[in-house]
Motif scaffolding. Structure first.
Motif, PDB file in Angstrom:
ATOM      1  N   ARG A  39      33.184  45.963  38.120  1.00  0.00           N
ATOM      2  CA  ARG A  39      32.551  45.229  37.023  1.00  0.00           C
ATOM      3  C   ARG A  39      33.399  44.050  36.569  1.00  0.00           C
ATOM      4  O   ARG A  39      32.881  43.038  36.132  1.00  0.00           O
ATOM      5  CB  ARG A  39      32.289  46.169  35.843  1.00  0.00           C
ATOM      6  N   THR A  40      34.689  44.190  36.682  1.00  0.00           N
ATOM      7  CA  THR A  40      35.600  43.117  36.275  1.00  0.00           C
ATOM      8  C   THR A  40      35.707  42.028  37.339  1.00  0.00           C
ATOM      9  O   THR A  40      35.664  40.834  37.016  1.00  0.00           O
ATOM     10  CB  THR A  40      37.013  43.691  36.007  1.00  0.00           C
ATOM     11  N   LEU A  41      35.846  42.432  38.583  1.00  0.00           N
ATOM     12  CA  LEU A  41      36.133  41.475  39.654  1.00  0.00           C
ATOM     13  C   LEU A  41      34.903  40.762  40.202  1.00  0.00           C
ATOM     14  O   LEU A  41      34.976  39.583  40.568  1.00  0.00           O
ATOM     15  CB  LEU A  41      36.872  42.178  40.793  1.00  0.00           C
ATOM     16  N   ARG A  42      33.768  41.459  40.297  1.00  0.00           N
ATOM     17  CA  ARG A  42      32.591  40.853  40.912  1.00  0.00           C
ATOM     18  C   ARG A  42      32.182  39.536  40.239  1.00  0.00           C
ATOM     19  O   ARG A  42      31.971  38.529  40.934  1.00  0.00           O
ATOM     20  CB  ARG A  42      31.410  41.819  40.950  1.00  0.00           C
ATOM     21  N   PRO A  43      32.071  39.467  38.909  1.00  0.00           N
ATOM     22  CA  PRO A  43      31.681  38.186  38.295  1.00  0.00           C
ATOM     23  C   PRO A  43      32.680  37.063  38.577  1.00  0.00           C
ATOM     24  O   PRO A  43      32.277  35.913  38.799  1.00  0.00           O
ATOM     25  CB  PRO A  43      31.626  38.495  36.795  1.00  0.00           C
ATOM     26  N   ARG A  44      33.960  37.386  38.608  1.00  0.00           N
ATOM     27  CA  ARG A  44      34.975  36.367  38.912  1.00  0.00           C
ATOM     28  C   ARG A  44      34.809  35.838  40.336  1.00  0.00           C
ATOM     29  O   ARG A  44      34.891  34.629  40.582  1.00  0.00           O
ATOM     30  CB  ARG A  44      36.372  36.954  38.754  1.00  0.00           C
ATOM     31  N   LEU A  45      34.613  36.761  41.257  1.00  0.00           N
ATOM     32  CA  LEU A  45      34.459  36.354  42.657  1.00  0.00           C
ATOM     33  C   LEU A  45      33.171  35.558  42.865  1.00  0.00           C
ATOM     34  O   LEU A  45      33.166  34.554  43.586  1.00  0.00           O
ATOM     35  CB  LEU A  45      34.487  37.578  43.565  1.00  0.00           C
ATOM     36  N   GLU A  46      32.093  35.997  42.233  1.00  0.00           N
ATOM     37  CA  GLU A  46      30.827  35.264  42.353  1.00  0.00           C
ATOM     38  C   GLU A  46      30.947  33.864  41.764  1.00  0.00           C
ATOM     39  O   GLU A  46      30.428  32.904  42.331  1.00  0.00           O
ATOM     40  CB  GLU A  46      29.701  36.050  41.674  1.00  0.00           C
ATOM     41  N   SER A  47      31.639  33.751  40.640  1.00  0.00           N
ATOM     42  CA  SER A  47      31.846  32.442  40.023  1.00  0.00           C
ATOM     43  C   SER A  47      32.670  31.537  40.944  1.00  0.00           C
ATOM     44  O   SER A  47      32.349  30.359  41.122  1.00  0.00           O
ATOM     45  CB  SER A  47      32.562  32.618  38.684  1.00  0.00           C
ATOM     46  N   ARG A  48      33.727  32.085  41.520  1.00  0.00           N
ATOM     47  CA  ARG A  48      34.567  31.308  42.437  1.00  0.00           C
ATOM     48  C   ARG A  48      33.773  30.851  43.656  1.00  0.00           C
ATOM     49  O   ARG A  48      33.897  29.701  44.097  1.00  0.00           O
ATOM     50  CB  ARG A  48      35.774  32.152  42.875  1.00  0.00           C
ATOM     51  N   LEU A  49      32.938  31.731  44.177  1.00  0.00           N
ATOM     52  CA  LEU A  49      32.124  31.381  45.336  1.00  0.00           C
ATOM     53  C   LEU A  49      31.140  30.253  44.979  1.00  0.00           C
ATOM     54  O   LEU A  49      30.951  29.326  45.768  1.00  0.00           O
ATOM     55  CB  LEU A  49      31.383  32.617  45.848  1.00  0.00           C
ATOM     56  N   ARG A  50      30.544  30.318  43.797  1.00  0.00           N
ATOM     57  CA  ARG A  50      29.647  29.241  43.351  1.00  0.00           C
ATOM     58  C   ARG A  50      30.398  27.917  43.254  1.00  0.00           C
ATOM     59  O   ARG A  50      29.899  26.873  43.679  1.00  0.00           O
ATOM     60  CB  ARG A  50      29.036  29.576  41.990  1.00  0.00           C
TER      61      ARG A  50
END
Length: 61
Positions: A39-50
């Motif tokens: 829950r913590t890492l997924r949004p960060r990674l998705e944001s970085r990928l965007r």
């Protein structure tokens, strides 16, 4: 006659593609993490990928 070749856009494109691959691999490795970490890492990674995809799209063709 002097000829200069600017490879900077090529390097930038390559670097962005490499970084996108790293982020995608990190997202795949989330399976082994706890639910809290996911829950913590997924949004960060998705944001970085965007961000990386946007930067790639903004490069000159």
């Amino acid at each position: 006659m002097e000829y200069q070749l600017d490879l900077q856009p090529v390097y930038t494109h390559h670097d962005l593609i490499i970084e996108m691959g790293r982020v995608e691999m990190a997202m795949e490795r989330l399976q082994a993490r706890s639910e809290q970490e996911k829950r913590t890492l997924r949004p960060r990674l998705e944001s970085r990928l965007r961000q990386l995809r946007n930067a790639l799209a903004a490069l000159p063709a």
